[in-house]
Each structure stands twice: as C-alpha cells, then as structure tokens.
Motif scaffolding. Structure first.
Motif, PDB file in Angstrom:
ATOM      1  N   ARG A 148      -4.255  -0.457 -11.431  1.00 33.05           N
ATOM      2  CA  ARG A 148      -4.619  -0.361  -9.822  1.00 33.05           C
ATOM      3  C   ARG A 148      -5.773   0.762  -9.830  1.00 33.05           C
ATOM      4  O   ARG A 148      -6.278   1.491 -10.592  1.00 33.05           O
TER       5      ARG A 148
ATOM      6  N   GLN B  51       0.852  -1.110  -0.203  1.00 34.72           N
ATOM      7  CA  GLN B  51       0.014  -0.068  -0.018  1.00 34.72           C
ATOM      8  C   GLN B  51       0.604   1.281  -0.139  1.00 34.72           C
ATOM      9  O   GLN B  51       0.361   2.318  -0.747  1.00 34.72           O
ATOM     10  N   MET B  52       2.030   1.258   0.654  1.00 39.64           N
ATOM     11  CA  MET B  52       2.749   2.556   0.861  1.00 39.64           C
ATOM     12  C   MET B  52       3.462   2.536  -0.446  1.00 39.64           C
ATOM     13  O   MET B  52       3.671   4.038  -0.688  1.00 39.64           O
TER      14      MET B  52
ATOM     15  N   THR C 156       1.833  12.323  -9.718  1.00 36.77           N
ATOM     16  CA  THR C 156       0.894  13.276  -9.641  1.00 36.77           C
ATOM     17  C   THR C 156       1.684  14.586  -9.617  1.00 36.77           C
ATOM     18  O   THR C 156       1.444  15.525 -10.544  1.00 36.77           O
TER      19      THR C 156
ATOM     20  N   GLN D 197       2.563   1.917  -3.297  1.00 40.86           N
ATOM     21  CA  GLN D 197       1.696   2.254  -4.431  1.00 40.86           C
ATOM     22  C   GLN D 197       1.292   3.679  -4.022  1.00 40.86           C
ATOM     23  O   GLN D 197       1.371   4.497  -5.193  1.00 40.86           O
ATOM     24  N   THR D 198       0.935   3.976  -2.726  1.00 41.04           N
ATOM     25  CA  THR D 198       0.741   5.507  -2.788  1.00 41.04           C
ATOM     26  C   THR D 198       1.887   6.446  -3.168  1.00 41.04           C
ATOM     27  O   THR D 198       1.670   7.483  -3.578  1.00 41.04           O
ATOM     28  N   MET D 199       3.168   6.108  -2.669  1.00 45.65           N
ATOM     29  CA  MET D 199       4.060   7.110  -3.135  1.00 45.65           C
ATOM     30  C   MET D 199       4.499   6.979  -4.647  1.00 45.65           C
ATOM     31  O   MET D 199       4.725   7.828  -5.056  1.00 45.65           O
ATOM     32  N   THR D 200       4.335   5.911  -5.334  1.00 48.77           N
ATOM     33  CA  THR D 200       4.574   5.915  -6.725  1.00 48.77           C
ATOM     34  C   THR D 200       3.412   6.581  -7.318  1.00 48.77           C
ATOM     35  O   THR D 200       3.900   7.790  -8.433  1.00 48.77           O
ATOM     36  N   GLU D 201       2.126   6.662  -6.971  1.00 46.88           N
ATOM     37  CA  GLU D 201       1.175   7.458  -7.753  1.00 46.88           C
ATOM     38  C   GLU D 201       1.257   8.849  -7.277  1.00 46.88           C
ATOM     39  O   GLU D 201       1.140   9.808  -7.973  1.00 46.88           O
ATOM     40  N   THR D 202       1.741   9.284  -6.003  1.00 46.86           N
ATOM     41  CA  THR D 202       1.849  10.613  -5.401  1.00 46.86           C
ATOM     42  C   THR D 202       3.256  11.290  -6.271  1.00 46.86           C
ATOM     43  O   THR D 202       2.854  12.352  -6.819  1.00 46.86           O
TER      44      THR D 202
ATOM     45  N   VAL E 215      -6.584   3.027  -7.876  1.00 50.51           N
ATOM     46  CA  VAL E 215      -6.302   4.233  -8.003  1.00 50.51           C
ATOM     47  C   VAL E 215      -5.038   4.461  -8.645  1.00 50.51           C
ATOM     48  O   VAL E 215      -4.187   4.086  -8.140  1.00 50.51           O
ATOM     49  N   SER E 216      -4.998   5.373  -9.693  1.00 55.48           N
ATOM     50  CA  SER E 216      -3.872   5.736 -10.784  1.00 55.48           C
ATOM     51  C   SER E 216      -3.689   6.919 -10.999  1.00 55.48           C
ATOM     52  O   SER E 216      -4.857   7.638 -11.635  1.00 55.48           O
TER      53      SER E 216
END
Length: 293
Positions: free
Chosen positions: A267, A70-71, A81, A73-78, A269-270
């Motif tokens: 994913r 989860q972390m 963005t 994925q969150t950092m990759t998407e952030t 959320v992407s």
C-alpha cells in the motif's frame, strides 16, 4: 457500522459471493448475510441487487465498497502504528509459488538478524489474488509478477528479473531448445497467470509443433515431471534453484532472451514501510546470490 462489517463487504465484493467472503473472513455464509443486512440498515440503503443469483453490488454498493476499502486500510495501519507493530509482530506476506519455494524463506531467515521481534505468515497464491489481499489489508505486502494491473492505492516495485529456461531430462539429446521442443513431449503450465501467457506467446512465436503429454498448475510438479523423464517444459529460473546437480538439462528459451520481472506490491501508505523496504532489499540481495538481476 463497525470494521468487521466493512471487511466483510470488501470480501464479498472481491469474491463476488457471500460463500466466498465467508471463507475469507472465517464466518458462515448466513453470518455474512446478517452482517451485510445490518450494514444496509445502518446506512439506510440496499447495497445489492438481490434479483440476481448471487446478489450483485448496485451503484450504492460499489461506492460503499470504495469507502470501505479506505476505512479498513486506515484502521489497519493505525492499529499497527499505535501498537508498535511496524517492526515487530506478524508480517503477513504473500508470494507467488516460485518465490515461495526458496526466495521468500531465505529472505525471512536473513531478516531475523535485523528484526528479531518479527515473525512471518506466508500466503501463497496467484498475483491478482495476492494484490487484492494487499489492497484489502489482509496482507502487508506480496511478491507478484509484472503484467498485472496494480489497483489504486498500491505501488509495485521491481525486485528480480529472471530468465525463462527450457528444462529437459538428463538423458535428453538435442542441440538447442527448439530441437528439444520438436523432439520430446511437452509439459504445460496451465494456470491462467502472466507467466503461463508469456510462455505460450513465445512458443507460438517460434512456431514449434509440440506434442503435449501433461499439464500441471504448479512449477514443482512441472519440474518433477521433467526429472522423471516424461518430457520437456519451460520454467522460470527460480523454479530450478537448489535442484540436485545433473537432475535436469537447462537451456536458454526463446529466439531472444525471455525474462520476467517480479516485484513487491504494497500500500502507498503503510506502517510497515521500514520492514517492507528491508524486505525488498533482502529479496533482491538473496536473488543476486543465485545469479539473478
């Protein structure tokens, strides 16, 4: 802990070995071991049972892997963005072999008009491995076959339905697929993927005793063997696109039309949602030009 350690932990969990993880994260096996030890020191617990060889995740390790995914994925998407990477930069894209031959390259070319600042990194593999890469954030999306389990946090959207076909050498004589299977040697697709299992299931159902002459783990080599006159084979329609006219005999396969579906996995959320939506539509439109649904 840092993101690199978490990415390494996820890679170890997916490959079930430090050596396999080292290949994915581009480190040596000893460097992977050092990162895992540093992570264990940070969280204050052991994440692996080192009494086994190779070491296996314990209960605390399994829980840590879930959080790490989860972390990461969150950092990759952030990162994508805030750097404007949603419609520019490199699209890390995966595809099964038959899609990588023509469909994916043609879709990439068509996408250039809409996203001129986008470039592509294509990784070819089997469906299960590609989905693991999407889940871990190493790929933005991938085109994979139906009939594989979709992990939590991912969505699979159908793109193309294609028939399975019997292909035979140009000079082969036979009234239908069943007669050709009985008359000529068979070239088998050996890879343990949904397509291979689907072909074997239908061959068993129609009950033809076939003489196996060769096996191969890629569709281009299967088609090449048939073109060379070695025997007959069952392939998806995508494997027959753009072949020279008359280089194969192509017949329907199965008592009823046999098809397989392939789709886009991404994913939930992407930051790439706009690009991936366009890619899905482009893949479908490109397939439609070749008579695929």
């Amino acid at each position: 802990m840092d993101l690199r350690q978490l990415e390494t932990l996820v890679a170890v969990a997916e490959t079930r070995s430090f050596a396999g993880a080292a290949r994915i994260v581009n480190l040596t096996a000893s460097a992977v071991s050092q990162q895992i030890q540093a992570l264990e020191a940070e969280v204050g617990v052991s994440l692996f049972d080192r009494r086994t060889r190779p070491p296996r995740l314990n209960a605390q390790g399994e829980e840590m892997v879930r959080a790490a995914r989860q972390m990461v994925q969150t950092m990759t998407e952030t990162r994508r963005t805030i750097t404007g990477g949603r419609t520019s930069g490199v699209l890390n894209f995966g595809a099964i072999r038959t899609v990588s031959l023509w469909l994916a390259p043609l879709a990439f070319a068509a996408m250039r008009a809409q996203f001129p600042a986008l470039s592509f990194d294509l990784r070819v593999g089997v469906s299960e491995a590609l989905m693991a890469d999407v889940s871990a954030g190493r790929l933005d999306a991938a085109v994979v076959a139906e009939h594989v389990g979709v992990p939590a946090g991912l969505i699979w959207t159908p793109v193309v339905t294609e028939p399975l076909l019997l292909v035979a050498p140009p000079g082969a004589e036979g009234q239908d697929a069943r007669a050709l299977l009985a008359e000529y040697p068979f070239i088998r697709y050996e890879t343990d993927v949904p397509l291979s299992r689907q072909i074997e299931t239908e061959l068993s159902r129609i009950g033809v005793r076939r003489r196996e002459i060769a096996v191969s783990n890629t569709m281009p080599s299967i088609v090449g063997c048939v073109q060379a006159g070695l025997g007959v084979a069952v392939v998806p329609k995508l494997a027959t696109l753009n072949l020279p006219t008359g280089s194969l005999q192509i017949l329907p396969f199965g008592q009823e039309p046999i098809t397989r579906r392939i789709g886009l996995v991404q994913r939930e959320v992407s930051a790439r949602s706009k690009v991936l939506g366009a890619m899905r539509d482009t893949l479908a439109a490109t397939a439609g030009e070749y008579g695929l649904v």
